[in-house]
Write an enzyme that holds these catalytic residues in place. Structure first.
Site, short mmCIF file in Angstrom:
data_model
loop_
_atom_site.label_atom_id
_atom_site.label_comp_id
_atom_site.label_asym_id
_atom_site.label_seq_id
_atom_site.Cartn_x
_atom_site.Cartn_y
_atom_site.Cartn_z
N SER A 148 -27.13 -19.68 -6.14
CA SER A 148 -26.61 -20.93 -5.57
C SER A 148 -25.71 -21.64 -6.56
O SER A 148 -25.95 -21.60 -7.77
CB SER A 148 -27.78 -21.86 -5.22
OG SER A 148 -27.30 -23.13 -4.86
N TYR A 161 -34.92 -25.56 -8.63
CA TYR A 161 -34.11 -24.61 -7.85
C TYR A 161 -32.97 -24.04 -8.71
O TYR A 161 -32.73 -22.83 -8.72
CB TYR A 161 -33.56 -25.38 -6.65
CG TYR A 161 -32.75 -24.60 -5.64
CD1 TYR A 161 -33.36 -23.70 -4.76
CD2 TYR A 161 -31.37 -24.79 -5.54
CE1 TYR A 161 -32.62 -23.03 -3.81
CE2 TYR A 161 -30.62 -24.12 -4.59
CZ TYR A 161 -31.24 -23.24 -3.73
OH TYR A 161 -30.50 -22.57 -2.79
N LYS A 165 -32.35 -20.20 -9.66
CA LYS A 165 -31.14 -19.52 -9.21
C LYS A 165 -30.29 -19.02 -10.38
O LYS A 165 -29.59 -18.01 -10.27
CB LYS A 165 -30.32 -20.45 -8.30
CG LYS A 165 -31.00 -20.76 -6.96
CD LYS A 165 -31.21 -19.52 -6.12
CE LYS A 165 -31.71 -19.83 -4.71
NZ LYS A 165 -31.98 -18.61 -3.92
N1 LIG Z 1 -27.57 -22.29 3.13
C1 LIG Z 1 -26.86 -22.54 2.04
O1 LIG Z 1 -25.82 -23.22 2.06
C2 LIG Z 1 -27.31 -21.99 0.73
C3 LIG Z 1 -26.64 -22.42 -0.42
C4 LIG Z 1 -26.99 -21.86 -1.62
C5 LIG Z 1 -27.98 -20.89 -1.68
N2 LIG Z 1 -28.64 -20.52 -0.55
C6 LIG Z 1 -29.68 -19.49 -0.66
O2 LIG Z 1 -29.49 -18.51 0.35
C7 LIG Z 1 -30.75 -18.06 0.84
C8 LIG Z 1 -30.86 -18.28 2.34
O3 LIG Z 1 -30.69 -19.65 2.61
P1 LIG Z 1 -30.89 -20.27 4.05
O4 LIG Z 1 -30.08 -21.51 4.06
O5 LIG Z 1 -30.70 -19.26 5.11
O6 LIG Z 1 -32.44 -20.70 3.96
P2 LIG Z 1 -33.51 -20.95 5.13
O7 LIG Z 1 -34.47 -21.95 4.61
O8 LIG Z 1 -32.85 -21.21 6.44
O9 LIG Z 1 -34.23 -19.52 5.22
C9 LIG Z 1 -35.02 -19.04 4.19
C10 LIG Z 1 -36.14 -18.24 4.79
O10 LIG Z 1 -36.94 -17.74 3.71
C11 LIG Z 1 -38.29 -17.74 4.15
N3 LIG Z 1 -39.17 -17.76 2.99
C12 LIG Z 1 -39.41 -18.79 2.15
N4 LIG Z 1 -40.30 -18.43 1.22
C13 LIG Z 1 -40.64 -17.15 1.47
C14 LIG Z 1 -41.52 -16.23 0.83
N5 LIG Z 1 -42.24 -16.59 -0.23
N6 LIG Z 1 -41.64 -14.98 1.35
C15 LIG Z 1 -40.91 -14.61 2.45
N7 LIG Z 1 -40.06 -15.45 3.08
C16 LIG Z 1 -39.92 -16.70 2.59
C17 LIG Z 1 -38.41 -19.01 4.98
O11 LIG Z 1 -39.53 -18.95 5.86
C18 LIG Z 1 -37.08 -19.05 5.69
O12 LIG Z 1 -37.16 -18.49 6.97
C19 LIG Z 1 -31.80 -18.83 0.03
O13 LIG Z 1 -32.20 -18.06 -1.08
C20 LIG Z 1 -31.06 -20.05 -0.44
O14 LIG Z 1 -31.61 -20.59 -1.62
C21 LIG Z 1 -28.32 -21.05 0.66
#
Ligand SMILES: NC(=O)c1ccc[n+]([C@@H]2O[C@H](COP(=O)([O-])OP(=O)(O)OC[C@H]3O[C@@H](n4cnc5c(N)ncnc54)[C@H](O)[C@@H]3O)[C@@H](O)[C@H]2O)c1
Length: 303
Positions: A148, A161, A165
């Site tokens: 991230s 976080y 990351k």
């Molecule tokens: N959405 C963004 O803009 C953004 C930005 C930077 C980084 N990210 C990273 O991208 C990835 C996906 O993000 P997103 O926005 O789709 O998140 P989200 O919260 O929509 O989805 C994450 C999923 O991970 C599952 N999860 C959490 N802990 C878990 C565990 N211990 N075991 C199995 N599953 C687990 C949750 O139930 C959830 O369904 C994440 O790693 C997030 O940190 C996202």
């Protein structure tokens, strides 16, 4: 039918919704057999991973589901065994599961720190370590870890976080170096996508917030999946140890830390703190990085 991932077995963690769901669906569309992992259940108590796996199967793809908690090593091992039992190999691991436990630093609890690190960093070690022997044996494999810009650049209230990351960047680079000899690759991707994770965290109170939301809504989660697919595919065989970003129709390659200035100021007696204060800090001052946040660096709107 597109077939960039034909005959490949891909595990996607946290794939019950958001970016992970889109990655799982896209990989399946590109011919992969997918293990859809997510520990969450919907309001009816149904595993959301199974709902995604079912929709992939209904669309003609191949998928199985897992509710393993990647934060626990035994469950990460179980997740990998699901792929092995179903299809006998693992070609791709997408470490996508992640959580937020935001708090301004001086109020962040030890529990908030520990849980964030357990999922965002240790969880990715767990799954990577669990697939490593199989990929070594196969002499091939590709891992992608979702990092991230909260870590790569910075953000308020996300010390746990950001640390996780940024830790992932070190994990990915180490895996890329250690497993190069077995033709196993590892890369990071920092996504920007409108998902529940983002929507829950961003305020929508002021006019400024509303303007920000208009931009965020352009960042569809399905725009991240093609980069992940390209990195897992054989066509990405020459790409390892890199940090990418993806946002709407943009893809980025990030820099990696290297020395940018040196100063030789010591004599036979060595180097003193006073000399660093008097000479080195002024010499380097023009190259110090400003205390910017992700949104300061990504200051233009995606198309
Ligand atoms: N959405 C963004 O803009 C953004 C930005 C930077 C980084 N990210 C990273 O991208 C990835 C996906 O993000 P997103 O926005 O789709 O998140 P989200 O919260 O929509 O989805 C994450 C999923 O991970 C599952 N999860 C959490 N802990 C878990 C565990 N211990 N075991 C199995 N599953 C687990 C949750 O139930 C959830 O369904 C994440 O790693 C997030 O940190 C996202």
């Amino acid at each position: 039918m597109p077939d960039l991932l034909k005959d490949k077995v891909v595990i996607v963690t946290g794939a019950g919704r958001g970016v992970g769901q889109c990655i799982a669906e896209y990989c399946a569309l590109q011919g992969a057999k997918v293990v859809v992992n997510d520990l969450a259940k919907d309001d009816n108590g149904v595993a959301i991973a199974e709902l995604v796996a079912e929709s992939i199967r209904k669309a003609g793809g191949e998928a199985v589901s897992s509710t393993d908690n990647i934060g626990l090593m035994a469950e990460a091992v179980n997740l990998v065994n699901i792929a092995i039992e179903a299809w006998g190999r693992v070609d791709g691991l997408v470490n996508n599961a992640g959580i937020l436990r935001d708090r301004i630093f001086h109020k962040m609890s030890e529990d908030e720190w520990d849980l964030s690190i357990q999922v965002n960093l240790k969880g990715c070690f767990n799954t990577a370590r669990a697939v490593a022997p199989f990929m070594k044996e196969q002499g091939s494999g590709a891992m992608v870890h979702m990092t991230s810009t909260s870590g790569l650049v910075g953000n308020f209230g996300q010390a746990n976080y950001a640390a996780g990351k940024m830790g992932l960047v070190g994990l990915s680079k180490s895996v890329a170096l250690d497993m190069q000899r077995f033709s196993v690759r590892s890369n990071c991707v920092a996504p920007f996508a409108m998902t529940p994770m983002v929507m829950n965290g961003i305020p929508r109170e002021t006019e400024e917030d509303e303007a920000r939301w208009k931009v965020i809504e352009r960042m569809e989660p399905n725009k991240i999946a093609p980069l992940i697919c390209a990195l897992i595919s054989d066509e990405g065989a020459h790409v390892s140890g890199q940090i990418f970003g993806a946002r709407a129709n943009e893809v980025y390659l990030f820099s990696q830390p290297r020395p940018i200035r040196t100063a030789h100021i010591g004599d036979e007696a060595g180097i003193s703190a006073e000399a660093i204060i008097d000479r080195v800090f002024p010499m380097f001052k023009g190259d110090f990085y400003p205390l910017e946040r992700s949104m300061d660096v990504f200051s233009w709107d995606p198309v």
